[in-house]
Write a protein that holds these residues in place. Structure first.
Motif, PDB file in Angstrom:
ATOM      1  N   UNK A  47       1.140  -0.970   0.383  1.00  0.00           N
ATOM      2  CA  UNK A  47      -0.098   0.317   0.118  1.00  0.00           C
ATOM      3  C   UNK A  47       0.541   1.324  -0.269  1.00  0.00           C
ATOM      4  N   UNK A  48       2.726   1.283   0.493  1.00  0.00           N
ATOM      5  CA  UNK A  48       3.034   2.573   1.345  1.00  0.00           C
ATOM      6  C   UNK A  48       3.117   2.180  -0.552  1.00  0.00           C
ATOM      7  N   UNK A  49       3.493   1.608  -1.045  1.00  0.00           N
ATOM      8  CA  UNK A  49       4.598   1.938  -1.901  1.00  0.00           C
ATOM      9  C   UNK A  49       3.930   2.326  -3.230  1.00  0.00           C
ATOM     10  N   UNK A  50       2.698   1.924  -3.093  1.00  0.00           N
ATOM     11  CA  UNK A  50       1.764   2.607  -4.568  1.00  0.00           C
ATOM     12  C   UNK A  50       1.084   3.689  -4.399  1.00  0.00           C
ATOM     13  N   UNK A  51       0.621   3.965  -2.794  1.00  0.00           N
ATOM     14  CA  UNK A  51      -0.133   4.724  -2.749  1.00  0.00           C
ATOM     15  C   UNK A  51      -0.437   6.042  -2.086  1.00  0.00           C
ATOM     16  N   UNK A  52       1.719   6.008  -1.205  1.00  0.00           N
ATOM     17  CA  UNK A  52       1.840   6.912  -0.557  1.00  0.00           C
ATOM     18  C   UNK A  52       3.137   7.626  -1.276  1.00  0.00           C
ATOM     19  N   UNK A  53       4.215   6.693  -1.395  1.00  0.00           N
ATOM     20  CA  UNK A  53       5.344   7.363  -1.526  1.00  0.00           C
ATOM     21  C   UNK A  53       6.022   6.960  -2.909  1.00  0.00           C
ATOM     22  N   UNK A  54       6.294   8.343  -3.541  1.00  0.00           N
ATOM     23  CA  UNK A  54       6.358   8.512  -4.657  1.00  0.00           C
ATOM     24  C   UNK A  54       7.239   7.352  -5.504  1.00  0.00           C
ATOM     25  N   UNK A  55       7.554   6.543  -6.193  1.00  0.00           N
ATOM     26  CA  UNK A  55       8.945   5.665  -6.571  1.00  0.00           C
ATOM     27  C   UNK A  55       9.066   6.069  -8.348  1.00  0.00           C
ATOM     28  N   UNK A  56      11.062   5.472  -8.613  1.00  0.00           N
ATOM     29  CA  UNK A  56      10.905   6.214  -9.268  1.00  0.00           C
ATOM     30  C   UNK A  56      12.589   4.739  -9.384  1.00  0.00           C
ATOM     31  N   UNK A  57      13.435   4.956 -11.246  1.00  0.00           N
ATOM     32  CA  UNK A  57      14.099   3.859 -10.989  1.00  0.00           C
ATOM     33  C   UNK A  57      15.165   4.217  -9.765  1.00  0.00           C
ATOM     34  N   UNK A  58      15.627   5.533  -9.219  1.00  0.00           N
ATOM     35  CA  UNK A  58      16.672   5.262  -7.667  1.00  0.00           C
ATOM     36  C   UNK A  58      15.807   4.273  -6.446  1.00  0.00           C
TER      37      UNK A  58
END
Length: 193
Positions: A47-58
């Motif tokens: 939930x956190x990585x899909x809805x709260x935090x902004x993820x990228x290649x880094x």
């Protein structure tokens, strides 16, 4: 009679396989099974990585720490911190049973994110309302209740045998949160933030 029984059994088997997993809105449904603390933490990270935090290649560094689970198994709390995005808060995990049109029972779950400020406000509001209404609540255990809203959460509180219980309503979930797990969540959240 045998033909009807065979058709019924085949229909039942097909409905179980057909409805093995469903996703609706912000929560998921899957065939009923018990939740463990590990499963809850695992799903809350998703939930956190899909809805709260902004993820990228880094690579993104973040903490996810389970705080407490209600003894009912209907609610869990998790603290999260991500220094690089200046995000921290509390995730409320909700669990409950649902039935589909075929009568198959599913266990559903959903997560509610509260930023750090919202979490403090929510946890303090619960404590404040209990303190303000303590005399009323204790004057008639199980029968005197208070209810209030915080954003899209509804909270009902009552006392029983010298303690208090809460029911938290959110997004179709109805979860019981007892005094011990609430206080443990609040204490651990305040200590770690």
């Amino acid at each position: 009679m045998k033909l009807k029984l065979t058709i019924f059994i085949l229909t039942l088997i097909m409905s179980i396989n057909t409805f093995a997993q469903i996703q609706q809105n912000d929560y998921n449904l899957f065939q009923a099974k018990e939740f463990s603390k590990d499963i809850s933490l695992f799903k809350a990270k998703t939930f956190l990585i899909h809805n709260v935090l902004k993820t990228s290649e880094s690579a993104l560094q973040f903490e996810a720490i389970p705080l407490a689970a209600a003894s009912s198994g209907e609610m869990t709390t998790l603290l999260y911190k991500c220094e690089s995005q200046n995000k921290e808060g509390l995730v409320l995990g909700f669990y409950g049973e649902y039935w589909n049109d075929a009568g198959v029972i599913f266990q559903g779950y959903g997560f509610k994110n509260l930023s750090k400020d919202q979490a403090f406000e929510f946890l303090n509001k619960i404590e404040s309302e209990i303190d303000k209404n303590n005399k009323f609540l204790k004057s008639n255990n199980d029968n005197n209740n208070i209810v209030f809203e915080y954003n899209d959460l509804k909270v009902v509180i009552w006392t029983t045998s010298g303690s208090y219980l809460m029911r938290i309503y959110w997004n179709g979930f109805d979860s019981t949160w007892e005094k011990t797990s609430y206080e443990r969540s609040k204490r651990r959240f305040e200590r770690k933030i």
